[in-house]
Design an enzyme around this catalytic site. Structure first.
Site, PDB file in Angstrom:
ATOM      1  N   LYS A   1      64.333  68.203  49.246  1.00 41.60           N
ATOM      2  CA  LYS A   1      65.384  69.595  49.483  1.00 41.60           C
ATOM      3  C   LYS A   1      66.787  69.392  48.709  1.00 41.60           C
ATOM      4  O   LYS A   1      67.592  68.478  49.045  1.00 41.60           O
ATOM      5  CB  LYS A   1      65.571  69.896  51.054  1.00 41.60           C
ATOM      6  CG  LYS A   1      66.543  70.992  51.218  1.00 41.60           C
ATOM      7  CD  LYS A   1      67.346  71.187  52.440  1.00 41.60           C
ATOM      8  CE  LYS A   1      68.856  70.929  51.745  1.00 41.60           C
ATOM      9  NZ  LYS A   1      69.519  71.717  51.205  1.00 41.60           N
TER      10      LYS A   1
ATOM     11  N   GLU B   1      71.866  57.186  52.587  1.00 37.34           N
ATOM     12  CA  GLU B   1      72.912  56.705  51.745  1.00 37.34           C
ATOM     13  C   GLU B   1      74.243  57.838  52.180  1.00 37.34           C
ATOM     14  O   GLU B   1      74.292  58.881  51.917  1.00 37.34           O
ATOM     15  CB  GLU B   1      72.458  57.109  50.566  1.00 37.34           C
ATOM     16  CG  GLU B   1      71.356  56.322  49.821  1.00 37.34           C
ATOM     17  CD  GLU B   1      71.538  54.835  49.394  1.00 37.34           C
ATOM     18  OE1 GLU B   1      72.779  54.437  49.365  1.00 37.34           O
ATOM     19  OE2 GLU B   1      70.536  54.090  49.298  1.00 37.34           O
TER      20      GLU B   1
HETATM   21  P1  NAP Z   1      75.938  66.837  53.643  1.00 35.94           P
HETATM   22  O1  NAP Z   1      76.722  68.191  54.136  1.00 35.94           O
HETATM   23  O2  NAP Z   1      75.630  65.976  54.576  1.00 35.94           O
HETATM   24  O3  NAP Z   1      74.720  67.409  52.624  1.00 35.94           O
HETATM   25  C1  NAP Z   1      73.731  66.725  52.196  1.00 35.94           C
HETATM   26  C2  NAP Z   1      72.387  67.396  52.165  1.00 35.94           C
HETATM   27  O4  NAP Z   1      72.071  67.434  53.700  1.00 35.94           O
HETATM   28  C3  NAP Z   1      72.497  68.679  51.621  1.00 35.94           C
HETATM   29  O5  NAP Z   1      71.011  68.725  50.918  1.00 35.94           O
HETATM   30  C4  NAP Z   1      72.521  69.623  52.834  1.00 35.94           C
HETATM   31  O6  NAP Z   1      72.136  71.020  52.455  1.00 35.94           O
HETATM   32  C5  NAP Z   1      71.703  68.749  53.778  1.00 35.94           C
HETATM   33  N1  NAP Z   1      72.130  68.998  55.339  1.00 35.94           N
HETATM   34  C6  NAP Z   1      73.309  69.578  55.680  1.00 35.94           C
HETATM   35  N2  NAP Z   1      73.279  69.867  57.268  1.00 35.94           N
HETATM   36  C7  NAP Z   1      71.908  69.239  57.470  1.00 35.94           C
HETATM   37  C8  NAP Z   1      71.138  69.134  58.697  1.00 35.94           C
HETATM   38  N3  NAP Z   1      71.520  69.212  59.800  1.00 35.94           N
HETATM   39  N4  NAP Z   1      70.038  68.167  58.686  1.00 35.94           N
HETATM   40  C9  NAP Z   1      69.559  68.066  57.301  1.00 35.94           C
HETATM   41  N5  NAP Z   1      69.958  68.087  56.347  1.00 35.94           N
HETATM   42  C10 NAP Z   1      71.259  68.782  56.160  1.00 35.94           C
HETATM   43  O7  NAP Z   1      76.895  66.219  52.381  1.00 35.94           O
HETATM   44  P2  NAP Z   1      77.688  66.878  51.315  1.00 35.94           P
HETATM   45  O8  NAP Z   1      78.835  67.425  51.676  1.00 35.94           O
HETATM   46  O9  NAP Z   1      76.776  67.853  50.491  1.00 35.94           O
HETATM   47  O10 NAP Z   1      77.604  65.782  50.374  1.00 35.94           O
HETATM   48  C11 NAP Z   1      78.794  65.068  50.401  1.00 35.94           C
HETATM   49  C12 NAP Z   1      78.860  63.645  51.101  1.00 35.94           C
HETATM   50  O11 NAP Z   1      77.636  62.750  50.762  1.00 35.94           O
HETATM   51  C13 NAP Z   1      80.007  62.812  51.071  1.00 35.94           C
HETATM   52  O12 NAP Z   1      80.296  62.137  52.308  1.00 35.94           O
HETATM   53  C14 NAP Z   1      79.491  61.611  50.046  1.00 35.94           C
HETATM   54  O13 NAP Z   1      80.103  60.501  50.330  1.00 35.94           O
HETATM   55  C15 NAP Z   1      77.916  61.524  50.531  1.00 35.94           C
HETATM   56  N6  NAP Z   1      77.102  61.009  49.277  1.00 35.94           N
HETATM   57  C16 NAP Z   1      76.760  59.836  49.493  1.00 35.94           C
HETATM   58  C17 NAP Z   1      75.910  59.348  48.428  1.00 35.94           C
HETATM   59  C18 NAP Z   1      75.436  57.728  48.557  1.00 35.94           C
HETATM   60  O14 NAP Z   1      74.734  57.271  47.550  1.00 35.94           O
HETATM   61  N7  NAP Z   1      75.713  56.911  49.446  1.00 35.94           N
HETATM   62  C19 NAP Z   1      75.677  59.810  47.246  1.00 35.94           C
HETATM   63  C20 NAP Z   1      76.316  61.183  47.204  1.00 35.94           C
HETATM   64  C21 NAP Z   1      76.868  61.748  48.304  1.00 35.94           C
HETATM   65  P3  NAP Z   1      73.110  71.961  52.256  1.00 35.94           P
HETATM   66  O15 NAP Z   1      73.877  71.699  51.073  1.00 35.94           O
HETATM   67  O16 NAP Z   1      72.090  73.076  52.045  1.00 35.94           O
HETATM   68  O17 NAP Z   1      74.263  72.279  53.500  1.00 35.94           O
END
Ligand code: NAP
Ligand code: MG
Length: 492
Positions: free
Chosen positions: A197, A271
């Site tokens: 996804k 991650e």
């Molecule tokens: P996020 O809200 O956690 O979203 C990540 C993914 O999870 C998206 O595809 C999102 O879908 C989905 N998602 C949202 N709510 C969910 C739920 N309840 N159950 C399952 N999946 C769900 O994070 P983001 O704001 O997109 O990304 C930024 C964050 O990711 C930052 O905190 C960053 O540090 C972290 N990150 C970490 C790494 C690493 O390698 N450690 C790499 C990149 C980013 P939608 O977008 O459709 O809401």
């Protein structure tokens, strides 16, 4: 208004010489369909979901496409397709599996121009970053993992390596194409099948990757792509038909997924976020250090989980570093992401911009000194000028919480011990950077930093051969290298 197909002219881009397969010639048009569904069992399908999301170009706020929000029935279909494809795929001769990964890598290189433009349009990142990092690194992940497919029994001697099964994979919006490659390449190299996804604001390049899967004849069901929002992610994450869940995203959602899957036999890798420290010692080459710090926090507008967002400078060189930093920052170019000279593009979404602005206000209220470069930002779109805070205290919220934007917190330290204590004083542990000319000091500090990756006299260098991942609330599990295979294998 009925959405229509867009045909966007790709800018002239020099792809350099380090490509195994030449990208298609300049003048390529990038076609974006008015609507997309899901990619299930080798076909693009409309899907059962009634709702659609609108993906926009964050630099202009223009609609790029309307995309299916896959619902639980779509997830059922995708998981069923992945399950049906599994027996044949895992029994396929490993050399044959490898050939598919090689072909995918090759087509990524050949379609690099189009992919780079599409990524920049959907995400807002500068074209020079999509061209030089996102797309080539994604190809490298497929090349690299193609090499592992027939060597799994050798790499873990004396053990039998078997695939885990159907893998659910959820990725964020900051490196949409690259994260898809990081997830899919090791999974399928090890003989697993996948349901992936992409993030809500950046679904387009994962769907383009699905076209490549069709082009290379990847057997139907081996990889399925289900676009959607958080509800789609939640349905996929909880699906009992998957044996593994790999998630990259925020710590908050990661914790929720750990809760949802507690007590099941599903394998989980997370991650998550970070608040990574950069430490500049007084013996460092300060020009190089400042350049590294600038790349470390402003690369991809700071939407990087391992962004070097906390800077610790040894007290006696702090004035000089601040002066060099100011001079360098004023040369950064912010604006049109499709312009090859742009250093910082658009913030990915209105909501991410609001989050960043919240922290900027908070930093000022906490008493830190906000510094921003003076630049004319476009009227439309989501923009944030490169920002750094001086006079930050380690207790300030802006020094503790992940901002995920182009914002640097500048602090100081007196002794190496103090640098280490301050750097490690965080719930995260994804990455760190050390700047020093003394080899012994570098080895000493690197060994004591609690971070998955420690860069020395460089920053944000990625390589498919080297494991990436975190400690503490930055998650668990590694991606890349030999360690990155483990989450996708049952070893007996
Ligand atoms: P996020 O809200 O956690 O979203 C990540 C993914 O999870 C998206 O595809 C999102 O879908 C989905 N998602 C949202 N709510 C969910 C739920 N309840 N159950 C399952 N999946 C769900 O994070 P983001 O704001 O997109 O990304 C930024 C964050 O990711 C930052 O905190 C960053 O540090 C972290 N990150 C970490 C790494 C690493 O390698 N450690 C790499 C990149 C980013 P939608 O977008 O459709 O809401
Ligand atoms: Mg978008």
């Amino acid at each position: 208004m009925t959405p229509k197909t867009l045909n966007i002219e790709a800018p002239a881009l020099d792809f350099g010489e380090h490509w195994e397969y030449a990208p298609a010639p300049e003048g390529t048009k990038v076609e974006i369909a008015a609507r997309y569904g899901a990619f299930i069992n080798g076909e693009f399908v409309k899907g059962h979901g009634r709702k659609r999301l609108t993906t926009v170009n964050p630099a202009t706020e223009e609609t790029l496409s309307e995309v299916l929000i896959a619902n639980p029935k779509d997830i059922d279909d995708a998981v069923a397709a992945a399950r049906a494809a599994l027996p044949k795929w895992k029994r396929l001769k490993p050399q044959e599996r490898a050939k598919y990964l090689f072909r995918i890598a090759r087509r990524i290189q050949e379609r690099a121009r189009e992919l780079a433009v599409l990524e920049t349009l959907d995400n807002g990142k500068p074209i020079k970053e999509s061209r030089d990092v996102d797309i080539p690194e994604a190809a490298k992940h497929f090349f690299y993992h193609a090499g592992w497919a027939d060597k799994l029994d050798y790499v873990f001697p004396g053990r039998k390596a078997r695939p885990v099964g159907v893998c659910a994979q959820i990725i964020p919006w900051n490196f949409p194409f690259l994260m898809a490659a990081w997830k899919i390449a090791p999974a399928i190299a090890c003989g697993n099948t996948v349901v992936l996804k992409p993030a809500e604001t950046t679904p387009l390049t994962a769907l383009r990757l699905a076209e490549i899967f069709q082009e290379v004849g990847l057997p139907p069901g081996v990889v399925n792509i289900v676009p959607g929002d958080g509800t789609t992610g939640a349905a996929l994450a909880a699906h009992p038909g998957c044996q593994k869940l790999a998630f990259t995203g925020s710590t908050a959602v990661g914790k929720e997924l750990a809760r949802v899957n507690a007590g099941t036999s599903k394998r989980l890798t997370l991650e998550l976020g970070g608040k990574s420290p950069h430490i500049i010692f007084n013996d460092a080459s300060l020009d190089a250090a400042v350049e590294g710090v600038v790349q470390g926090i402003f690369f991809n507008q700071g939407h990087v989980c391992c962004a070097g967002s906390r800077l610790f400078v040894q007290e006696d060189v702090l004035p000089e570093v601040q002066q060099l930093l100011r001079a360098r920052l004023h040369n950064l170019r912010v604006g049109d992401p499709l312009d090859k000279n742009t250093d910082l593009g658009a913030i990915n979404s209105a909501s991410q911009l609001a989050t960043i602005q919240h922290y900027l206000k908070l930093g000022v209220a906490e008493g830190a000194s906000l510094q921003q470069i003076k630049t004319k930002l476009p009227k439309k779109g989501y923009w944030c000028a490169p920002t750094w805070f001086e006079g930050v205290q380690p207790a300030h919220v802006i020094a503790r919480e992940e901002i995920f934007g182009p914002v640097l917190a500048v602090m100081s330290f007196r002794t190496p011990e103090e640098a280490l204590t301050r750097a490690n004083n965080t719930p995260y542990g994804l990455a760190a950077g050390i700047w020093s000319d003394k080899g012994a000091r570098i080895f000493d500090i690197a060994a004591k930093l609690k971070a998955g990756v420690v860069w020395c006299n460089t920053y944000n260098r990625f390589d498919a051969t080297s494991p990436f991942g975190g400690y503490k609330q930055s998650g668990f599990g590694r991606e890349g290298g030999r360690h990155g295979l483990l989450p996708y294998l049952e070893l007996s």
